[in-house]
Scaffold this motif. Structure first.
Motif, PDB file in Angstrom:
ATOM      1  N   THR A  18     -44.081 -32.538 -48.232  1.00 37.38           N
ATOM      2  CA  THR A  18     -43.359 -33.707 -48.744  1.00 37.38           C
ATOM      3  C   THR A  18     -41.877 -33.638 -48.425  1.00 37.38           C
ATOM      4  OG1 THR A  18     -44.982 -33.898 -50.503  1.00 37.38           O
ATOM      5  CG2 THR A  18     -42.907 -35.037 -50.829  1.00 37.38           C
ATOM      6  N   TRP A  19     -41.278 -32.463 -48.475  1.00 35.76           N
ATOM      7  CA  TRP A  19     -39.837 -32.365 -48.236  1.00 35.76           C
ATOM      8  C   TRP A  19     -39.491 -32.747 -46.802  1.00 35.76           C
ATOM      9  CZ3 TRP A  19     -36.944 -28.890 -45.188  1.00 35.76           C
ATOM     10  CH2 TRP A  19     -37.670 -27.866 -44.572  1.00 35.76           C
ATOM     11  N   ILE A  20     -40.360 -32.481 -45.856  1.00 39.48           N
ATOM     12  CA  ILE A  20     -40.104 -32.875 -44.469  1.00 39.48           C
ATOM     13  C   ILE A  20     -40.277 -34.380 -44.318  1.00 39.48           C
ATOM     14  CG2 ILE A  20     -40.925 -32.687 -42.093  1.00 39.48           C
ATOM     15  CD1 ILE A  20     -41.368 -29.729 -42.611  1.00 39.48           C
ATOM     16  N   GLN A  21     -41.300 -34.935 -44.943  1.00 39.33           N
ATOM     17  CA  GLN A  21     -41.476 -36.392 -44.914  1.00 39.33           C
ATOM     18  C   GLN A  21     -40.260 -37.088 -45.519  1.00 39.33           C
ATOM     19  OE1 GLN A  21     -45.178 -36.632 -47.032  1.00 39.33           O
ATOM     20  NE2 GLN A  21     -46.376 -36.728 -45.151  1.00 39.33           N
ATOM     21  N   SER A  22     -39.756 -36.551 -46.602  1.00 39.54           N
ATOM     22  CA  SER A  22     -38.559 -37.123 -47.234  1.00 39.54           C
ATOM     23  C   SER A  22     -37.350 -37.004 -46.321  1.00 39.54           C
ATOM     24  CB  SER A  22     -38.264 -36.413 -48.557  1.00 39.54           C
ATOM     25  OG  SER A  22     -39.291 -36.634 -49.474  1.00 39.54           O
TER      26      SER A  22
ATOM     27  N   ASP B 213     -35.259 -40.142 -45.028  1.00 39.81           N
ATOM     28  CA  ASP B 213     -33.873 -40.262 -45.477  1.00 39.81           C
ATOM     29  C   ASP B 213     -32.840 -40.110 -44.362  1.00 39.81           C
ATOM     30  OD1 ASP B 213     -34.956 -40.539 -47.989  1.00 39.81           O
ATOM     31  OD2 ASP B 213     -34.463 -38.496 -48.635  1.00 39.81           O
ATOM     32  N   HIS B 214     -33.176 -39.408 -43.280  1.00 41.46           N
ATOM     33  CA  HIS B 214     -32.149 -39.056 -42.299  1.00 41.46           C
ATOM     34  C   HIS B 214     -32.420 -39.537 -40.872  1.00 41.46           C
ATOM     35  CE1 HIS B 214     -30.196 -36.539 -45.286  1.00 41.46           C
ATOM     36  NE2 HIS B 214     -31.384 -36.057 -45.587  1.00 41.46           N
TER      37      HIS B 214
ATOM     38  N   THR C 255     -35.122 -32.470 -33.221  1.00 48.01           N
ATOM     39  CA  THR C 255     -34.427 -32.045 -34.445  1.00 48.01           C
ATOM     40  C   THR C 255     -35.422 -31.858 -35.586  1.00 48.01           C
ATOM     41  OG1 THR C 255     -32.404 -33.198 -33.771  1.00 48.01           O
ATOM     42  CG2 THR C 255     -32.648 -32.690 -36.123  1.00 48.01           C
ATOM     43  N   PHE C 256     -36.331 -32.827 -35.745  1.00 46.01           N
ATOM     44  CA  PHE C 256     -37.308 -32.716 -36.829  1.00 46.01           C
ATOM     45  C   PHE C 256     -38.370 -31.657 -36.540  1.00 46.01           C
ATOM     46  CE2 PHE C 256     -35.629 -36.946 -38.079  1.00 46.01           C
ATOM     47  CZ  PHE C 256     -35.192 -36.562 -39.337  1.00 46.01           C
ATOM     48  N   LEU C 257     -38.678 -31.423 -35.285  1.00 48.25           N
ATOM     49  CA  LEU C 257     -39.592 -30.323 -34.959  1.00 48.25           C
ATOM     50  C   LEU C 257     -38.971 -28.987 -35.366  1.00 48.25           C
ATOM     51  CD1 LEU C 257     -40.986 -31.400 -31.483  1.00 48.25           C
ATOM     52  CD2 LEU C 257     -42.236 -31.256 -33.645  1.00 48.25           C
ATOM     53  N   ARG C 258     -37.677 -28.858 -35.132  1.00 50.54           N
ATOM     54  CA  ARG C 258     -36.999 -27.622 -35.544  1.00 50.54           C
ATOM     55  C   ARG C 258     -36.965 -27.494 -37.062  1.00 50.54           C
ATOM     56  NH1 ARG C 258     -32.607 -25.967 -30.999  1.00 50.54           N
ATOM     57  NH2 ARG C 258     -33.971 -26.446 -29.242  1.00 50.54           N
ATOM     58  N   LEU C 259     -36.836 -28.628 -37.749  1.00 48.52           N
ATOM     59  CA  LEU C 259     -36.893 -28.590 -39.208  1.00 48.52           C
ATOM     60  C   LEU C 259     -38.261 -28.099 -39.669  1.00 48.52           C
ATOM     61  CD1 LEU C 259     -35.595 -29.182 -41.962  1.00 48.52           C
ATOM     62  CD2 LEU C 259     -36.512 -31.510 -41.761  1.00 48.52           C
TER      63      LEU C 259
ATOM     64  N   TRP D  94     -27.228 -29.686 -41.860  1.00 48.68           N
ATOM     65  CA  TRP D  94     -28.048 -28.915 -40.919  1.00 48.68           C
ATOM     66  C   TRP D  94     -28.657 -29.840 -39.877  1.00 48.68           C
ATOM     67  CZ3 TRP D  94     -33.041 -28.597 -39.172  1.00 48.68           C
ATOM     68  CH2 TRP D  94     -33.433 -27.401 -38.549  1.00 48.68           C
ATOM     69  N   LEU D  95     -29.252 -30.942 -40.331  1.00 45.57           N
ATOM     70  CA  LEU D  95     -29.866 -31.890 -39.403  1.00 45.57           C
ATOM     71  C   LEU D  95     -28.828 -32.472 -38.447  1.00 45.57           C
ATOM     72  CD1 LEU D  95     -32.229 -33.783 -41.854  1.00 45.57           C
ATOM     73  CD2 LEU D  95     -32.960 -32.343 -39.930  1.00 45.57           C
ATOM     74  N   ALA D  96     -27.672 -32.854 -38.969  1.00 47.73           N
ATOM     75  CA  ALA D  96     -26.621 -33.431 -38.125  1.00 47.73           C
ATOM     76  C   ALA D  96     -26.139 -32.434 -37.081  1.00 47.73           C
ATOM     77  CB  ALA D  96     -25.455 -33.915 -38.989  1.00 47.73           C
ATOM     78  N   THR D  97     -26.002 -31.183 -37.464  1.00 46.01           N
ATOM     79  CA  THR D  97     -25.548 -30.153 -36.527  1.00 46.01           C
ATOM     80  C   THR D  97     -26.584 -29.903 -35.446  1.00 46.01           C
ATOM     81  OG1 THR D  97     -24.190 -29.106 -38.231  1.00 46.01           O
ATOM     82  CG2 THR D  97     -24.811 -27.738 -36.331  1.00 46.01           C
ATOM     83  N   VAL D  98     -27.841 -29.768 -35.834  1.00 42.62           N
ATOM     84  CA  VAL D  98     -28.903 -29.545 -34.849  1.00 42.62           C
ATOM     85  C   VAL D  98     -28.992 -30.733 -33.898  1.00 42.62           C
ATOM     86  CG1 VAL D  98     -31.399 -29.285 -34.551  1.00 42.62           C
ATOM     87  CG2 VAL D  98     -30.218 -27.970 -36.312  1.00 42.62           C
TER      88      VAL D  98
END
Length: 87
Positions: free
Chosen positions: A8-12, A16-17, A42-46, A61-65
């Motif tokens: 769920t946290w990745i879906q969120s 959101d981003h 970016t999301f694969l790395r997350l 973190w997401l913005a930097t990646v």
């Protein structure tokens, strides 16, 4: 073929981003397809990251990646242009 369930946290995070990251990547690259590829990576790395290491500063973190991947893409394009010009 069904998609594997994502936490769920990745879906969120995606919900959101994603749009902000897409705008950021598009501004840097000037190419929407390349921007989508960068955001997807970016999301694969997350997905591979440990939640505890990123959750307190997820947006940063997401913005930097995303920025780093976009800059890597620009560098790759510049190298290709240099090779094409030299050839």
């Amino acid at each position: 073929m069904p998609q594997p369930a994502q936490p769920t946290w990745i879906q969120s995070a995606i919900r959101d981003h994603q749009q902000a990251l897409l705008r950021q990547a598009w501004r840097l690259l000037g190419d929407m397809e390349a921007a989508r590829d960068v955001v997807q990576e970016t999301f694969l790395r997350l997905c591979r990251a440990e939640k505890a290491r990123v959750e307190d500063h997820l947006a940063a973190w997401l913005a930097t990646v995303c920025r780093n991947l976009a800059l890597d893409e620009l560098r790759k394009e510049m190298r290709m242009q240099t090779l094409n010009a030299a050839g």
